[in-house]
Write an enzyme that holds these catalytic residues in place. Sequence first.
Site, PDB file in Angstrom:
ATOM      1  N   SER A   1       0.815  -1.320   0.055  1.00 10.48           N
ATOM      2  CA  SER A   1      -0.118  -0.048   0.107  1.00 10.48           C
ATOM      3  C   SER A   1       0.709   1.288  -0.055  1.00 10.48           C
ATOM      4  O   SER A   1       0.496   2.405  -0.843  1.00 10.48           O
ATOM      5  CB  SER A   1      -1.010  -0.017   1.368  1.00 10.48           C
ATOM      6  OG  SER A   1      -1.571  -1.293   1.302  1.00 10.48           O
ATOM      7  N   ASP A   2       1.903   1.309   0.617  1.00 10.26           N
ATOM      8  CA  ASP A   2       2.899   2.158   0.812  1.00 10.26           C
ATOM      9  C   ASP A   2       3.535   2.527  -0.734  1.00 10.26           C
ATOM     10  O   ASP A   2       3.699   3.570  -1.081  1.00 10.26           O
ATOM     11  CB  ASP A   2       4.110   2.164   1.722  1.00 10.26           C
ATOM     12  CG  ASP A   2       3.654   2.371   3.118  1.00 10.26           C
ATOM     13  OD1 ASP A   2       3.430   3.777   3.271  1.00 10.26           O
ATOM     14  OD2 ASP A   2       3.668   1.694   4.021  1.00 10.26           O
ATOM     15  N   VAL A   3       3.855   1.521  -1.345  1.00  8.19           N
ATOM     16  CA  VAL A   3       4.607   1.588  -2.505  1.00  8.19           C
ATOM     17  C   VAL A   3       3.603   1.944  -3.688  1.00  8.19           C
ATOM     18  O   VAL A   3       3.914   2.756  -4.499  1.00  8.19           O
ATOM     19  CB  VAL A   3       5.180   0.101  -2.651  1.00  8.19           C
ATOM     20  CG1 VAL A   3       5.866   0.250  -4.316  1.00  8.19           C
ATOM     21  CG2 VAL A   3       6.166  -0.466  -1.821  1.00  8.19           C
TER      22      VAL A   3
ATOM     23  N   GLY B   1       3.211   5.684  -2.967  1.00  4.10           N
ATOM     24  CA  GLY B   1       4.516   6.361  -3.419  1.00  4.10           C
ATOM     25  C   GLY B   1       4.443   6.761  -5.057  1.00  4.10           C
ATOM     26  O   GLY B   1       4.675   7.762  -5.733  1.00  4.10           O
TER      27      GLY B   1
END
Length: 395
Positions: A168-170, A173
């Site tokens: 989810s972070d990637v 980003g």
Amino acid sequence: MSGPLQGIKVLDLSRVLAGPYCTMTLGDLGAEIIKVELPGGSDDTRYWGPPFQNDVSAYYLCTNRNKRAITVNLKTKQGKDIIKKLVKQSDVFIHNFKHETIERLGLSYEKVKDWNERLIYCSITGFGNTGPYNKLAGYDFVIQAMSGLMSITGTEKSGPVKVGVAISDVLTGMNAAISILAALNERHVSGIGQSIDLSLFDSQVAALVNVASNYLISGSIPGRLGNEHPNIVPYQTFEAKDRDIVIAVGNDHQFKRLCTVLNEETLAEDEFFRTNEKRLENRKSLVAILSVLFKQKTAAEWQALLNESGIPCGPINDMKSLFEDEQIEARDMLVEVEHPEAGIVPLVGSPLKFSRTPTTIRRHPPKAGEHNDEVLRELGFSKADIVRFSQDGVI
């Protein structure tokens, strides 16, 4: 040779993964990134480990190359003056503070746009700046659960399982980088900047793609299929004589070729398996037949035969076999960077390949405040100013 974003200046107040992944991507593309932390270093990933290489965290190293690093106490007047000077010179401002925190610091979009009307302002939070969850902290694991991703990951036996990286972070980003580039392009027309409101939750929901669409169209809640595909058969792992192999048959023509490789041409003409729709209906029967057939040869033998016939397949690599794969070297996906503390550091290369303006690695992942003197002198502060800032806890 310059990168495609040479001349773009990014002020990066983000930390951990989503924001730093975005700014590393922009930095690889040639943008100048100034990473801002609190005095002593406030990016948590500096301390996450093991592993460490000479006390430098592998986690921190993965997303912080091509940046200069300064430390600023955002609660001091002098610290805010430093940020104000940087904002005036920047094209992009990115942070991942919660909405009320950035307001309290006096660095909301409404405030900083008065300092630079051309500024692209990107906010990354767990749930966005609106909605009933806007004050909640958002961590990848929680987002994977709340977004529905974990409900479709794993098997019925295993129960819900998260993806093995903070996906989810990637994804967020990447969405941040896309949004910033789009806003920069629009600025060529309008001459002014704008704010971007990104959330991990939105990014992960959008990434459900066909699974979400399947539910919205059918009303049927999808279960956990493990390594099987909800819409395509056969598209899963099979056990070969020595180890598992992934088979990804995407259409009826490929299925017919698969049957030829398996010396089971009659399967392709069987009314129960002739079309993908029928194969979905009769998944269990077909998988049972194929499971017996694939055990007759090794994974390498099947891979050679299937590749020759143009049938997508592949081994299940671990990290060792992945980074020993000749494709990694051919695509420059393993690079080395010299770090003043960690020594020679291996890093994953950029996936972005350009014909004229390639990505480059110009700077090692910096120590906290490594470029305080350099950046502050560029802003017009004297050596005496910098010494005083250090003594007063401003930097």
